[in-house]
Design a protein around this motif. Structure first.
Motif: not given
Length: 311
Positions: A155-163
């Motif tokens: 599960y590749l998790i992406k957040l604004h500002g990096g995860a």
């Protein structure tokens, strides 16, 4: 403009997802439908809660299902698995995107004929079933058909500002961006065989990829159902957000109680009622922020938000 806020979420990877029958864009062949029906039946046999209390969702463009749960979180499941499951505030872009396993080879979302549930056939002996629940929980369930199926699910998790992913002592995973304005908790994994017996499973973390590893062999009773879920959400609205909300109250007052179809900044004030309005007023005069924490009691009727003024 993106709102700055902290979001704390508990995520579990298991899954079932709600969608109305007759939506367009799904794989519609008999084989795809049969696989989807069988996958949901396997979940119902050993983890019925995963496919109960599903939120009312609707297809929207390239999303097979989109629903706003707990008043402040919109969860979207794509028609094409490569889009990933997206979580964010209503009317805004996603705060977090959870990539689905084997998305590059998975079939399009297939209707399971089960009250809005869709399934992605990964074309390798496994299926992915994302679910949006009425109580604010989001699950992504994996159904494993035989001993030749993969044992690792990424599960590749992406957040604004990096995860940044951190594996905790209890087996869960903390997800946060660099300034910790967004945080999520991914619940410890579980897996069950077709007889309901627990199987050994754990998470591994590599950069911003979360991998669930499930242990099974030729003697395991198949199909196997395995899990990651989103159940507790906290937003911390920035000073700019507070001032926009304050100004909205001054302009609109209690209009959200009587006029449908308002824009996002107005409609987000409605769920909290007087408690949210009081918190925004206090934060305005103290030049502080507002933290909104969602408490999930496990039943829709007793879920609630608590609003606090914070520095």
């Amino acid at each position: 403009m993106r709102r700055s806020r902290e979001m704390v979420t508990t995520v579990a990877i298991t899954g079932a997802l709600l969608i109305a029958a007759g939506l367009t864009g799904f794989a519609s062949t008999d084989a795809a439908t049969t696989n989807a029906v069988d996958a949901v039946a396997a979940i119902q046999d050993v983890a019925p809660a995963a496919v109960s209390g599903v939120a009312a969702a609707a297809a929207d463009g390239d999303m097979a299902a989109r629903a706003t749960v707990a008043g402040e979180t919109t969860v979207s499941v794509p028609v094409n698995a490569e889009g990933g499951v997206q979580l964010g505030a209503p009317g805004a872009g996603p705060d977090m995107t959870i990539g689905l396993p084997f998305a590059d080879q998975a079939a399009m979302a297939a209707d399971s004929r089960e009250a809005g549930v869709v399934v992605f056939d990964n074309n390798n002996g496994s299926s992915t079933v994302p679910v949006i629940h009425q109580d604010g929980t989001t699950q992504i369930v994996t159904v494993i058909n035989n001993e030749n199926s993969p044992k690792r699910y990424d599960y590749l998790i992406k957040l604004h500002g990096g995860a940044n992913l951190t594996l905790t002592d209890n087996g869960s995973v903390t997800v946060a961006n660099a300034d910790r304005s967004y945080e999520a908790e991914i619940a410890a994994p579980w897996a069950k065989d077709a007889d309901g017996n627990a199987l050994s499973t754990h998470y591994e973390v590599d950069g911003n990829t979360l991998t669930q590893v499930i242990d099974f062999n030729a003697d395991t009773a198949f199909p196997v159902v395995a899990d990651p879920s989103v159940i507790t959400t906290t937003y911390t609205y920035s000073r700019a957000d507070v001032e926009r909300m304050w100004n909205t109250y001054q302009w609109y007052g209690t209009i959200c109680n009587v006029v449908p179809g308002l824009n996002y900044m107005v409609s987000l004030l409605c769920p909290g009622g007087a408690r949210l309005k009081d918190a925004v007023s206090s934060a305005h005069y103290q030049s502080k922020r507002v933290k909104a924490t969602f408490y999930n009691c496990g039943f829709t009727y007793c879920n609630y938000y608590e609003y606090k003024v914070t520095s």
